[in-house]
Design a protein around this motif. Structure first.
Motif, PDB file in Angstrom:
ATOM      1  N   LEU A   1       0.836  -1.136  -0.122  1.00 13.54           N
ATOM      2  CA  LEU A   1      -0.089  -0.061  -0.175  1.00 13.54           C
ATOM      3  C   LEU A   1       0.906   1.183   0.044  1.00 13.54           C
ATOM      4  CD1 LEU A   1      -3.020  -0.923   2.222  1.00 13.54           C
ATOM      5  CD2 LEU A   1      -2.958  -0.684   0.018  1.00 13.54           C
ATOM      6  N   LYS A   2       2.089   1.124   0.703  1.00 17.58           N
ATOM      7  CA  LYS A   2       2.922   2.396   0.639  1.00 17.58           C
ATOM      8  C   LYS A   2       3.556   2.624  -0.769  1.00 17.58           C
ATOM      9  CE  LYS A   2       5.760   2.727   4.376  1.00 17.58           C
ATOM     10  NZ  LYS A   2       6.560   2.844   5.259  1.00 17.58           N
ATOM     11  N   ARG A   3       3.764   1.606  -1.413  1.00 14.18           N
ATOM     12  CA  ARG A   3       4.142   1.756  -2.893  1.00 14.18           C
ATOM     13  C   ARG A   3       3.110   2.201  -3.721  1.00 14.18           C
ATOM     14  NH1 ARG A   3       6.866  -3.886  -4.256  1.00 14.18           N
ATOM     15  NH2 ARG A   3       8.513  -3.658  -2.785  1.00 14.18           N
ATOM     16  N   GLN A   4       1.820   1.682  -3.641  1.00 18.86           N
ATOM     17  CA  GLN A   4       0.599   2.069  -4.536  1.00 18.86           C
ATOM     18  C   GLN A   4       0.269   3.788  -3.995  1.00 18.86           C
ATOM     19  OE1 GLN A   4       0.768  -0.419  -6.793  1.00 18.86           O
ATOM     20  NE2 GLN A   4      -1.543  -0.166  -6.803  1.00 18.86           N
ATOM     21  N   LEU A   5       0.547   4.294  -2.898  1.00 14.50           N
ATOM     22  CA  LEU A   5       0.064   5.576  -2.435  1.00 14.50           C
ATOM     23  C   LEU A   5       1.185   6.268  -3.030  1.00 14.50           C
ATOM     24  CD1 LEU A   5      -1.581   7.423  -0.797  1.00 14.50           C
ATOM     25  CD2 LEU A   5       0.039   6.738   1.167  1.00 14.50           C
ATOM     26  N   ALA A   6       2.381   6.123  -3.157  1.00 17.72           N
ATOM     27  CA  ALA A   6       3.796   6.839  -3.620  1.00 17.72           C
ATOM     28  C   ALA A   6       3.263   6.921  -5.207  1.00 17.72           C
ATOM     29  CB  ALA A   6       4.883   6.092  -3.409  1.00 17.72           C
ATOM     30  N   ARG A   7       2.868   5.739  -5.919  1.00 17.76           N
ATOM     31  CA  ARG A   7       2.577   5.968  -7.188  1.00 17.76           C
ATOM     32  C   ARG A   7       1.797   6.810  -7.698  1.00 17.76           C
ATOM     33  NH1 ARG A   7       1.788   0.081  -9.902  1.00 17.76           N
ATOM     34  NH2 ARG A   7       3.901   0.155  -8.978  1.00 17.76           N
TER      35      ARG A   7
ATOM     36  N   GLN B   1       1.681  10.076  -9.796  1.00 23.77           N
ATOM     37  CA  GLN B   1       0.545  10.638 -10.906  1.00 23.77           C
ATOM     38  C   GLN B   1      -0.150  11.919 -10.718  1.00 23.77           C
ATOM     39  OE1 GLN B   1      -1.803   7.194 -11.126  1.00 23.77           O
ATOM     40  NE2 GLN B   1      -0.316   5.902 -12.500  1.00 23.77           N
ATOM     41  N   GLN B   2      -0.771  12.128  -9.396  1.00 23.29           N
ATOM     42  CA  GLN B   2      -1.377  13.348  -9.099  1.00 23.29           C
ATOM     43  C   GLN B   2      -0.435  14.552  -9.291  1.00 23.29           C
ATOM     44  OE1 GLN B   2      -4.366  12.290  -9.343  1.00 23.29           O
ATOM     45  NE2 GLN B   2      -5.134  13.392  -7.402  1.00 23.29           N
ATOM     46  N   ALA B   3       0.751  14.464  -8.855  1.00 25.22           N
ATOM     47  CA  ALA B   3       1.557  15.462  -9.024  1.00 25.22           C
ATOM     48  C   ALA B   3       1.873  15.766 -10.403  1.00 25.22           C
ATOM     49  CB  ALA B   3       2.946  15.334  -8.338  1.00 25.22           C
ATOM     50  N   ASN B   4       2.168  14.659 -11.412  1.00 29.95           N
ATOM     51  CA  ASN B   4       2.245  15.098 -12.665  1.00 29.95           C
ATOM     52  C   ASN B   4       1.223  15.618 -13.449  1.00 29.95           C
ATOM     53  OD1 ASN B   4       4.866  13.864 -12.666  1.00 29.95           O
ATOM     54  ND2 ASN B   4       4.253  11.949 -13.216  1.00 29.95           N
ATOM     55  N   GLN B   5      -0.098  15.280 -13.022  1.00 27.31           N
ATOM     56  CA  GLN B   5      -1.272  15.789 -13.742  1.00 27.31           C
ATOM     57  C   GLN B   5      -1.598  17.192 -13.199  1.00 27.31           C
ATOM     58  OE1 GLN B   5      -4.549  13.427 -12.398  1.00 27.31           O
ATOM     59  NE2 GLN B   5      -4.314  12.057 -14.065  1.00 27.31           N
ATOM     60  N   GLU B   6      -1.330  17.592 -12.120  1.00 26.98           N
ATOM     61  CA  GLU B   6      -1.290  19.033 -11.493  1.00 26.98           C
ATOM     62  C   GLU B   6      -0.440  19.892 -12.296  1.00 26.98           C
ATOM     63  OE1 GLU B   6      -1.070  19.226  -7.182  1.00 26.98           O
ATOM     64  OE2 GLU B   6      -2.861  18.056  -6.953  1.00 26.98           O
TER      65      GLU B   6
END
Length: 109
Positions: free
Chosen positions: A60-66, A70-75
């Motif tokens: 879950l830590k890996r998934q949250l970081a990914r 992705q959110q940062a790239n979209q923003e």
């Protein structure tokens, strides 16, 4: 006559001889096996639970970081597009104005 019915045990005929001993040995073996195997089953369950919880935390830590990446790239992409649209607009275009309508309760619909 009634007394003679209760002189012998009806269960004695069912579980006597070799069938009785066989049922007793099977029951005893089952209870012994259950009591011997129960600690190992509990230990296996505890180890599995710990392993799954640790794996779940790492996964879950890996998934949250990914997801956050992705959110940062979209923003970042949205902010670039917004800046491009802001700089592309000409200052000579008239600002857009909306109209406000007041509600008149006496006016028919």
């Amino acid at each position: 006559m009634i007394y003679s019915q209760f002189q012998h045990n009806p269960m004695q005929n069912r579980f006597s001889g070799t069938r009785g001993w066989l049922a007793f040995v099977i029951g005893l073996a089952f209870m012994t096996l259950a009591l011997v195997a129960l600690p190992f089953l509990l230990l296996f369950g505890a180890i599995s639970f710990i392993a799954l919880s640790l794996f779940g935390r790492v996964f879950l830590k890996r998934q949250l970081a990914r997801f956050q990446k992705q959110q940062a790239n979209q923003e970042f992409q949205y902010s670039e597009e917004f800046q491009e649209t802001v700089y592309k607009e000409t200052p000579t275009s008239a600002p857009r104005q909306g109209r406000t309508f007041e509600h008149n309760p006496n006016e028919p619909v």
